[in-house]
Design a protein around this motif. Structure first.
Motif, PDB file in Angstrom:
ATOM      1  N   PHE A  43       0.821  -1.208   0.000  1.00  0.00           N
ATOM      2  CA  PHE A  43       0.000   0.000   0.000  1.00  0.00           C
ATOM      3  C   PHE A  43       0.859   1.265   0.000  1.00  0.00           C
ATOM      4  O   PHE A  43       0.404   2.338  -0.408  1.00  0.00           O
ATOM      5  N   LEU A  44       2.102   1.158   0.468  1.00  0.00           N
ATOM      6  CA  LEU A  44       2.943   2.346   0.626  1.00  0.00           C
ATOM      7  C   LEU A  44       3.197   3.111  -0.678  1.00  0.00           C
ATOM      8  O   LEU A  44       3.086   4.337  -0.691  1.00  0.00           O
ATOM      9  N   PRO A  45       3.524   2.464  -1.812  1.00  0.00           N
ATOM     10  CA  PRO A  45       3.711   3.234  -3.044  1.00  0.00           C
ATOM     11  C   PRO A  45       2.431   3.967  -3.483  1.00  0.00           C
ATOM     12  O   PRO A  45       2.501   5.067  -4.022  1.00  0.00           O
ATOM     13  N   ILE A  46       1.280   3.372  -3.229  1.00  0.00           N
ATOM     14  CA  ILE A  46       0.013   4.019  -3.601  1.00  0.00           C
ATOM     15  C   ILE A  46      -0.251   5.200  -2.666  1.00  0.00           C
ATOM     16  O   ILE A  46      -0.721   6.254  -3.099  1.00  0.00           O
ATOM     17  N   LEU A  47       0.074   5.028  -1.402  1.00  0.00           N
ATOM     18  CA  LEU A  47      -0.044   6.131  -0.444  1.00  0.00           C
ATOM     19  C   LEU A  47       0.857   7.295  -0.871  1.00  0.00           C
ATOM     20  O   LEU A  47       0.427   8.445  -0.891  1.00  0.00           O
ATOM     21  N   TYR A  48       2.100   6.989  -1.242  1.00  0.00           N
ATOM     22  CA  TYR A  48       3.020   8.013  -1.744  1.00  0.00           C
ATOM     23  C   TYR A  48       2.453   8.692  -2.983  1.00  0.00           C
ATOM     24  O   TYR A  48       2.542   9.908  -3.129  1.00  0.00           O
ATOM     25  N   ALA A  49       1.907   7.896  -3.897  1.00  0.00           N
ATOM     26  CA  ALA A  49       1.336   8.459  -5.124  1.00  0.00           C
ATOM     27  C   ALA A  49       0.221   9.447  -4.789  1.00  0.00           C
ATOM     28  O   ALA A  49       0.140  10.529  -5.374  1.00  0.00           O
ATOM     29  N   GLY A  50      -0.632   9.080  -3.837  1.00  0.00           N
ATOM     30  CA  GLY A  50      -1.696   9.995  -3.421  1.00  0.00           C
ATOM     31  C   GLY A  50      -1.147  11.265  -2.814  1.00  0.00           C
ATOM     32  O   GLY A  50      -1.613  12.368  -3.102  1.00  0.00           O
ATOM     33  N   TYR A  51      -0.126  11.129  -1.992  1.00  0.00           N
ATOM     34  CA  TYR A  51       0.483  12.283  -1.330  1.00  0.00           C
ATOM     35  C   TYR A  51       1.138  13.223  -2.342  1.00  0.00           C
ATOM     36  O   TYR A  51       0.978  14.436  -2.264  1.00  0.00           O
ATOM     37  N   TYR A  52       1.881  12.688  -3.282  1.00  0.00           N
ATOM     38  CA  TYR A  52       2.640  13.516  -4.217  1.00  0.00           C
ATOM     39  C   TYR A  52       1.858  13.964  -5.441  1.00  0.00           C
ATOM     40  O   TYR A  52       2.061  15.073  -5.921  1.00  0.00           O
ATOM     41  N   PHE A  53       0.971  13.118  -5.954  1.00  0.00           N
ATOM     42  CA  PHE A  53       0.336  13.416  -7.238  1.00  0.00           C
ATOM     43  C   PHE A  53      -1.139  13.774  -7.142  1.00  0.00           C
ATOM     44  O   PHE A  53      -1.720  14.274  -8.094  1.00  0.00           O
ATOM     45  N   GLY A  54      -1.793  13.458  -6.055  1.00  0.00           N
ATOM     46  CA  GLY A  54      -3.221  13.711  -5.943  1.00  0.00           C
ATOM     47  C   GLY A  54      -4.019  12.488  -6.338  1.00  0.00           C
ATOM     48  O   GLY A  54      -3.475  11.452  -6.728  1.00  0.00           O
ATOM     49  N   PRO A  55      -5.340  12.602  -6.237  1.00  0.00           N
ATOM     50  CA  PRO A  55      -6.197  11.426  -6.387  1.00  0.00           C
ATOM     51  C   PRO A  55      -6.188  10.784  -7.775  1.00  0.00           C
ATOM     52  O   PRO A  55      -6.157   9.561  -7.885  1.00  0.00           O
ATOM     53  N   TRP A  56      -6.236  11.584  -8.824  1.00  0.00           N
ATOM     54  CA  TRP A  56      -6.398  10.991 -10.158  1.00  0.00           C
ATOM     55  C   TRP A  56      -5.172  10.231 -10.613  1.00  0.00           C
ATOM     56  O   TRP A  56      -5.272   9.083 -11.071  1.00  0.00           O
ATOM     57  N   ILE A  57      -4.011  10.827 -10.477  1.00  0.00           N
ATOM     58  CA  ILE A  57      -2.790  10.123 -10.893  1.00  0.00           C
ATOM     59  C   ILE A  57      -2.541   8.943  -9.960  1.00  0.00           C
ATOM     60  O   ILE A  57      -2.132   7.870 -10.408  1.00  0.00           O
ATOM     61  N   ALA A  58      -2.799   9.100  -8.674  1.00  0.00           N
ATOM     62  CA  ALA A  58      -2.625   7.988  -7.738  1.00  0.00           C
ATOM     63  C   ALA A  58      -3.552   6.829  -8.101  1.00  0.00           C
ATOM     64  O   ALA A  58      -3.147   5.659  -8.033  1.00  0.00           O
ATOM     65  N   GLY A  59      -4.771   7.144  -8.492  1.00  0.00           N
ATOM     66  CA  GLY A  59      -5.699   6.094  -8.922  1.00  0.00           C
ATOM     67  C   GLY A  59      -5.196   5.354 -10.148  1.00  0.00           C
ATOM     68  O   GLY A  59      -5.260   4.122 -10.227  1.00  0.00           O
ATOM     69  N   VAL A  60      -4.667   6.094 -11.107  1.00  0.00           N
ATOM     70  CA  VAL A  60      -4.123   5.473 -12.325  1.00  0.00           C
ATOM     71  C   VAL A  60      -2.895   4.628 -11.981  1.00  0.00           C
ATOM     72  O   VAL A  60      -2.748   3.505 -12.485  1.00  0.00           O
ATOM     73  N   ILE A  61      -2.014   5.145 -11.141  1.00  0.00           N
ATOM     74  CA  ILE A  61      -0.831   4.386 -10.715  1.00  0.00           C
ATOM     75  C   ILE A  61      -1.265   3.083 -10.042  1.00  0.00           C
ATOM     76  O   ILE A  61      -0.708   2.011 -10.310  1.00  0.00           O
TER      77      ILE A  61
END
Length: 168
Positions: A43-61
Motif C-alpha cells: 500500500f505504501l507506493p500508492i499512499l506516496y502516489a496519493g500524497y505527491y500526485f493527488g487522487p487521479w494520478i494515484a488512482g491510475v498508478i
C-alpha cells in the motif's frame, strides 16, 4: 502541483513509474496468515502516489500496478472489482493527503477510510460475487483491526522520512 491539472513532466512520469514498479515488487512479498488473510506493505507506493500526485494520478498508478501485478503473479482469475479497489485506494489517499501537511491524524484518517471502504465494504462484496462467501468475515475484521495501526505508523514514518519533492 495543482491536483486539478496534474503536470506530466518527465520527472513526474519517472517517479510514477518507480512507484508502480515498487508496488508490483512489494505485492510479490506477501505474508499469508490462514486462507484469507494476507499481510503486505504494498500500500505504501500508492499512499506516496496519493500524497505527491493527488487522487487521479494515484488512482491510475494503483490501477496500472494492480494489472501488472496480476500479469506477473496471477492469483486465481482476474476480477475487475479488485482493480477498482486499487483505484479507490489511490483516490482516497490522494484526496486526504495531497498538498496537506503530514500529521498523525491525517494519515490515520486516510488509512482508516481506505481500509473501511476497500477491506471492510468492497472486498467482501467482490468475494461474495466470486465465491458466494459471507459479507461479514470475522478474520477480515481482525486483520483490519491488527493492520490499521501498523499501516498508520508505517505510513506516517515513511512520509516523514522519505520526502521527495517534484519541484527543484
Amino acid at each position: 502541483m495543482n491536483s486539478n491539472k496534474p503536470r506530466l513532466s518527465t520527472r513526474t512520469i519517472t517517479f510514477a513509474g518507480l512507484l508502480i514498479a515498487l508496488n508490483v515488487v512489494l505485492n510479490l512479498f506477501v505474508l499469508p496468515i490462514g486462507n484469507i488473510i494476507e499481510i503486505t506493505i504494498a500500500f505504501l507506493p500508492i499512499l506516496y502516489a496519493g500524497y505527491y500526485f493527488g487522487p487521479w494520478i494515484a488512482g491510475v498508478i494503483a490501477v496500472i500496478g494492480d494489472v501488472l501485478g496480476f500479469i506477473i503473479r496471477p492469483a486465481g482469475f482476474f476480477f475487475i472489482g479488485f482493480t477498482f479497489n486499487a483505484w479507490v485506494s489511490g483516490m482516497i489517499y490522494g484526496y486526504i493527503l495531497h498538498n496537506k501537511p503530514v500529521t498523525w491524524k491525517r494519515v490515520a484518517v486516510a488509512v482508516i477510510v481506505q481500509n473501511l471502504i476497500v477491506s471492510v465494504i468492497l472486498t467482501p462484496i467482490w468475494l461474495q460475487i466470486m465465491y458466494g462467501t459471507a459479507l461479514l468475515s470475522v478474520p477480515r475484521l481482525i486483520r483490519v483491526v491488527i493492520m490499521v495501526p501498523i499501516e498508520i505508523a508505517l505510513a506516517y514514518f515513511m512520509l516523514n522520512r522519505f520526502d521527495y519533492r517534484m519541484e527543484k
